[in-house]
Design an enzyme around this catalytic site. Structure first.
Site, PDB file in Angstrom:
ATOM      1  N   GLY A  71     -33.949   9.698 -15.475  1.00  0.00           N
ATOM      2  CA  GLY A  71     -32.262  10.014 -16.682  1.00  0.00           C
ATOM      3  C   GLY A  71     -33.016  11.934 -16.518  1.00  0.00           C
ATOM      4  N   GLY A  73     -31.694  13.325 -14.241  1.00  0.00           N
ATOM      5  CA  GLY A  73     -29.970  13.970 -13.573  1.00  0.00           C
ATOM      6  C   GLY A  73     -29.882  14.416 -12.440  1.00  0.00           C
ATOM      7  N   SER A  74     -30.649  13.043 -11.564  1.00  0.00           N
ATOM      8  CA  SER A  74     -30.660  12.631 -10.214  1.00  0.00           C
ATOM      9  C   SER A  74     -29.831  12.871  -9.515  1.00  0.00           C
ATOM     10  CB  SER A  74     -31.707  11.601  -9.195  1.00  0.00           C
ATOM     11  OG  SER A  74     -31.237  10.431 -10.035  1.00  0.00           O
ATOM     12  N   SER A  75     -27.960  12.536  -9.798  1.00  0.00           N
ATOM     13  CA  SER A  75     -27.279  12.819  -9.336  1.00  0.00           C
ATOM     14  C   SER A  75     -26.588  14.414  -9.739  1.00  0.00           C
ATOM     15  CB  SER A  75     -26.134  11.919 -10.493  1.00  0.00           C
ATOM     16  OG  SER A  75     -26.152  10.177 -10.572  1.00  0.00           O
ATOM     17  N   ALA A  77     -27.890  16.941  -8.934  1.00  0.00           N
ATOM     18  CA  ALA A  77     -29.199  17.864  -8.441  1.00  0.00           C
ATOM     19  C   ALA A  77     -29.366  17.250  -7.178  1.00  0.00           C
ATOM     20  CB  ALA A  77     -30.449  16.858  -8.488  1.00  0.00           C
ATOM     21  N   ASP A 114     -26.438  19.447 -17.073  1.00  0.00           N
ATOM     22  CA  ASP A 114     -26.794  18.653 -15.630  1.00  0.00           C
ATOM     23  C   ASP A 114     -27.074  19.595 -14.546  1.00  0.00           C
ATOM     24  OD1 ASP A 114     -24.431  16.683 -15.470  1.00  0.00           O
ATOM     25  OD2 ASP A 114     -25.826  15.342 -15.778  1.00  0.00           O
TER      26      ASP A 114
END
Ligand code: MEV
Length: 283
Positions: A71, A73-75, A77, A114
């Site tokens: 969680g 925040g890869s989306s 990033a 994010d």
């Protein structure tokens, strides 16, 4: 060209930020890297970034130094790093606006905090559609513990929305109380008053519990950290699972004791540093 954007850890104000209240987020040392090449896996965010600023047929692949399950925040990033690869000279504002639009189109919900962390880095005081304010803070004595359970952010946001529909006054009161402590946390973090900063995490956790987004596992990692001397601890992000954070006291025993307690309670300690640099061109 390779670009990268940092992951993030929410420090205060999750959920309330969706409704226009402030939060504080810090960018972390774990980063997501994007380079030209064929992507594998979930390419929705890369494809949307290429559709916005790229040429048809352009391909990018992503790899990250952290697992998507945390969680961090890869989306956001990956969206930010892909846009940076497509337009290295875009301003942070341009990157933020386009990346937030893409993330909202795909996920439908989200405050954009994010995305802000991925673009600007550092530690930010953030209000949706209003404020992105960098905070100058000293090294935070932060410990991050993963519950082992992947949270479903969208359904947790929906649960809070439902709760707000059923009991609007109560939920508004909780959000207002959170906003107040976020404002105090901002000052105390700048002062480096970690004891108070920890206490404010405890208060925030109580309100998150009232919102119904905590979980047994989160609570057990939080109470373990506190029994080991942490100044304060709370869930970080949507809740339901994912990560908790704690502030450890100074001294040789401070950090190891808190980390040991989190591990013994069944958590995975993730080593990150806070205040990391925002999106950048790597090579
Ligand atoms: C999730 O990491 C944090 C929430 O506040 C959602 C958001 O701000 O987008 C629950």
């Amino acid at each position: 060209m390779t670009t990268s954007a940092p992951g993030k850890v929410m420090l205060y104000g999750e959920h309330a930020v969706v409704y226009g209240y402030p939060c504080i987020v810090t960018a972390i040392s774990e980063r997501l890297f994007v380079s030209e090449g064929t992507a594998v896996g979930d390419t929705r965010f890369i494809d949307a970034a290429v559709a916005a600023w790229g040429k048809p047929g352009q391909k990018f692949s992503a790899r990250s130094s952290f697992s998507g399950k945390y969680g961090f925040g890869s989306s956001s990033a990956v969206t930010v790093a892909t846009l940076k690869a497509l337009r290295p000279h875009a301003t942070n504002r341009e990157l933020f606006d386009m990346a937030y639009k893409i993330v909202l189109d795909i996920q439908k919900v989200g405050s954009g905090f994010d995305v802000a962390a991925a673009v600007y880095g550092g530690t930010l005081y953030y209000i949706k559609n209003k404020t992105i304010e960098p905070l100058v803070i000293k090294d935070m004595p932060l410990v991050v513990g993963y519950t082992g359970i992947k949270a479903d952010t969208v359904s947790l946001i929906n649960n809070v929305a439902q709760k707000k529909k059923e009991n609007p006054e109560k939920v508004e009161r909780i959000f207002e109380a959170i906003a107040k402590l976020v404002d105090e946390a901002k000052t105390k973090m700048i002062e480096g008053d970690w004891e108070r900063v920890g206490k404010l995490m405890d208060f925030n956790q109580e309100y998150l519990r009232d919102l119904g987004v905590s979980s047994e596992k989160l609570e057990s990692l939080i109470s373990a950290a506190k029994s080991a001397g942490a100044y304060g601890a709370k869930l970080s992000g949507a809740g339901g699972g994912d990560c908790m954070i704690a502030l450890h006291p100074n001294g040789v025993q401070g950090k190891p004791l808190v980390e040991k307690a989190i591990k013994e309670a069944g958590g995975e300690v993730i080593n990150v540093t806070t205040n990391a640099e925002g999106v950048r061109v790597e090579s």
